[in-house]
Scaffold this motif. Sequence first.
Motif, mmCIF file in Angstrom:
data_model
loop_
_atom_site.group_PDB
_atom_site.id
_atom_site.type_symbol
_atom_site.label_atom_id
_atom_site.label_comp_id
_atom_site.label_asym_id
_atom_site.label_seq_id
_atom_site.Cartn_x
_atom_site.Cartn_y
_atom_site.Cartn_z
ATOM 1 N N MET A 77 -4.742 -4.187 66.070
ATOM 2 C CA MET A 77 -5.953 -4.366 65.271
ATOM 3 C C MET A 77 -7.175 -3.838 66.020
ATOM 4 S SD MET A 77 -5.028 -8.160 63.761
ATOM 5 C CE MET A 77 -6.599 -8.447 62.944
ATOM 6 N N VAL A 78 -7.205 -4.063 67.323
ATOM 7 C CA VAL A 78 -8.292 -3.532 68.152
ATOM 8 C C VAL A 78 -8.269 -2.010 68.124
ATOM 9 C CG1 VAL A 78 -9.089 -3.266 70.532
ATOM 10 C CG2 VAL A 78 -8.477 -5.541 69.661
ATOM 11 N N LYS A 79 -7.086 -1.439 68.241
ATOM 12 C CA LYS A 79 -6.976 0.025 68.244
ATOM 13 C C LYS A 79 -7.383 0.606 66.891
ATOM 14 C CE LYS A 79 -3.585 0.409 71.951
ATOM 15 N NZ LYS A 79 -2.236 0.851 72.358
ATOM 16 N N PHE A 80 -7.119 -0.128 65.829
ATOM 17 C CA PHE A 80 -7.554 0.340 64.509
ATOM 18 C C PHE A 80 -9.074 0.401 64.441
ATOM 19 C CE2 PHE A 80 -8.784 -0.519 60.063
ATOM 20 C CZ PHE A 80 -8.221 0.588 59.469
ATOM 21 N N ILE A 81 -9.732 -0.640 64.964
ATOM 22 C CA ILE A 81 -11.198 -0.631 65.006
ATOM 23 C C ILE A 81 -11.700 0.523 65.868
ATOM 24 C CG2 ILE A 81 -13.214 -1.892 65.874
ATOM 25 C CD1 ILE A 81 -11.953 -4.448 64.898
ATOM 26 N N ASP A 82 -10.954 0.828 66.932
ATOM 27 C CA ASP A 82 -11.322 1.942 67.821
ATOM 28 C C ASP A 82 -11.066 3.307 67.173
ATOM 29 O OD1 ASP A 82 -11.962 0.108 69.747
ATOM 30 O OD2 ASP A 82 -10.148 0.392 70.949
ATOM 31 N N ARG A 83 -10.465 3.293 65.982
ATOM 32 C CA ARG A 83 -10.054 4.516 65.270
ATOM 33 C C ARG A 83 -8.941 5.253 66.002
ATOM 34 N NH1 ARG A 83 -10.434 3.320 60.759
ATOM 35 N NH2 ARG A 83 -10.181 5.496 60.099
ATOM 36 N N ASP A 84 -8.220 4.532 66.834
ATOM 37 C CA ASP A 84 -7.007 5.079 67.454
ATOM 38 C C ASP A 84 -5.855 4.777 66.495
ATOM 39 O OD1 ASP A 84 -4.823 5.812 68.947
ATOM 40 O OD2 ASP A 84 -5.112 4.309 70.527
ATOM 41 N N GLN A 107 3.425 -7.239 56.867
ATOM 42 C CA GLN A 107 2.251 -7.131 56.009
ATOM 43 C C GLN A 107 1.090 -6.436 56.713
ATOM 44 O OE1 GLN A 107 2.297 -11.424 54.458
ATOM 45 N NE2 GLN A 107 1.725 -10.265 52.659
ATOM 46 N N GLN A 108 0.943 -6.672 58.001
ATOM 47 C CA GLN A 108 -0.128 -6.001 58.735
ATOM 48 C C GLN A 108 0.107 -4.488 58.772
ATOM 49 O OE1 GLN A 108 -2.974 -6.684 59.798
ATOM 50 N NE2 GLN A 108 -3.151 -8.878 60.054
ATOM 51 N N LEU A 109 1.352 -4.083 58.969
ATOM 52 C CA LEU A 109 1.659 -2.649 58.949
ATOM 53 C C LEU A 109 1.393 -2.081 57.559
ATOM 54 C CD1 LEU A 109 2.718 -0.071 60.289
ATOM 55 C CD2 LEU A 109 5.046 -0.810 59.713
ATOM 56 N N ALA A 110 1.770 -2.831 56.531
ATOM 57 C CA ALA A 110 1.530 -2.382 55.155
ATOM 58 C C ALA A 110 0.032 -2.246 54.887
ATOM 59 C CB ALA A 110 2.159 -3.358 54.166
ATOM 60 N N ARG A 111 -0.781 -3.201 55.371
ATOM 61 C CA ARG A 111 -2.230 -3.108 55.200
ATOM 62 C C ARG A 111 -2.782 -1.876 55.904
ATOM 63 N NH1 ARG A 111 -2.073 -8.776 56.882
ATOM 64 N NH2 ARG A 111 -1.912 -10.095 55.022
ATOM 65 N N PHE A 112 -2.251 -1.611 57.084
ATOM 66 C CA PHE A 112 -2.689 -0.426 57.836
ATOM 67 C C PHE A 112 -2.425 0.841 57.022
ATOM 68 C CE2 PHE A 112 -1.221 3.120 60.496
ATOM 69 C CZ PHE A 112 -2.388 3.416 61.181
ATOM 70 N N TYR A 113 -1.215 0.962 56.475
ATOM 71 C CA TYR A 113 -0.892 2.150 55.682
ATOM 72 C C TYR A 113 -1.764 2.224 54.433
ATOM 73 C CZ TYR A 113 3.299 3.140 58.459
ATOM 74 O OH TYR A 113 4.168 3.468 59.470
ATOM 75 N N SER A 114 -2.021 1.070 53.810
ATOM 76 C CA SER A 114 -2.854 1.045 52.609
ATOM 77 C C SER A 114 -4.279 1.499 52.926
ATOM 78 C CB SER A 114 -2.867 -0.366 52.021
ATOM 79 O OG SER A 114 -3.689 -0.427 50.882
ATOM 80 N N ASP A 120 2.996 5.727 49.973
ATOM 81 C CA ASP A 120 4.456 5.741 50.053
ATOM 82 C C ASP A 120 4.945 4.887 51.215
ATOM 83 O OD1 ASP A 120 4.625 7.374 47.852
ATOM 84 O OD2 ASP A 120 4.889 9.222 48.991
ATOM 85 N N GLU A 121 4.256 4.981 52.344
ATOM 86 C CA GLU A 121 4.662 4.190 53.504
ATOM 87 C C GLU A 121 4.310 2.715 53.320
ATOM 88 O OE1 GLU A 121 4.071 7.238 57.187
ATOM 89 O OE2 GLU A 121 2.643 7.286 55.512
ATOM 90 N N THR A 122 3.251 2.442 52.569
ATOM 91 C CA THR A 122 2.928 1.050 52.234
ATOM 92 C C THR A 122 4.046 0.444 51.411
ATOM 93 O OG1 THR A 122 0.588 1.673 52.128
ATOM 94 C CG2 THR A 122 1.184 -0.466 51.230
ATOM 95 N N ILE A 123 4.518 1.188 50.420
ATOM 96 C CA ILE A 123 5.620 0.714 49.577
ATOM 97 C C ILE A 123 6.871 0.493 50.412
ATOM 98 C CG2 ILE A 123 7.229 1.430 47.754
ATOM 99 C CD1 ILE A 123 4.829 2.748 46.348
ATOM 100 N N ALA A 124 7.182 1.441 51.272
ATOM 101 C CA ALA A 124 8.386 1.334 52.107
ATOM 102 C C ALA A 124 8.318 0.099 53.005
ATOM 103 C CB ALA A 124 8.553 2.592 52.949
ATOM 104 N N THR A 125 7.117 -0.205 53.507
ATOM 105 C CA THR A 125 6.964 -1.361 54.394
ATOM 106 C C THR A 125 7.136 -2.660 53.629
ATOM 107 O OG1 THR A 125 5.447 -0.082 55.778
ATOM 108 C CG2 THR A 125 5.442 -2.463 56.071
#
Length: 254
Positions: A77-84, A107-114, A120-125
């Motif tokens: 989550m920190v890396k997402f905020i960092d745009r990494d 669900q966190q991975l799915a939110r990231f993809y969303s 497509d990757e959100t659905i797969a997750t």
Amino acid sequence: MGVLFALGRLNASLGNSDASRSYLLKVLEQSPHNEKVLRSLFHVDSDTEYYANTRQRILDAAAALPDNGDLIQLEAMVKFIDRDLEGAEAGFKRSIELEPNDIEMHQQLARFYSLTGRTDETIATYKQAIEVKPDSAKLHHFLALLYEAQGERDKAQVSYENAIKYDENHAIAKNNLAYLLADTGKDLDRALDLAQDAKALLPNDANAADTLGWVLYKRGVNGAAVGYLKESIEIAEADDPALGVMRHHLALAY
């Protein structure tokens, strides 16, 4: 330590950020790698001048305990905020490897993809998460929403039915499925039952009133439809994005 953590969370819920931070930092003095405390501090500090320190605390904890799925997820989550984004994705995936039966990890991975537009990757997750917990009405409902957004109505219908199967009082799934059936002209008897159930569960919801009115209109019962469609417009918020559709439905019923 438990009392201090409870006070930290209580003050956070009350919007007392400084007091919350003070209590949480006292807990971290005794337990610097405590994921629950770090997560609470992350939410308190995410938009403040203290975030850099909290960020470093999380990174240090994740480095110290690389097999702790909760900490690895928090680090992602920190890396997402960092745009990494590459690092965030790797972290979310790693958290699932460490805690494969924890639905929140999926669900966190799915939110990231969303959030990054990778439907497509959100659905797969979500499908992967359903394999872990097949009786989760919430997961089936999320999957249905994604399928519907993709225009895959048949798959959406199946997922809505599954959501209702595992939670017979899932009002939103019933409402959405009723609307989908009415919109496609499929099984209007089933659509009416679902719409009536949704309206009973959500008596003050504009969308539920609109759906029931729309189903009645589709069945040719225009007089009854008008009442519910008028109600939907009356109780809808002024900025409801569906308000234009509701007015169109009422015009058709008239």
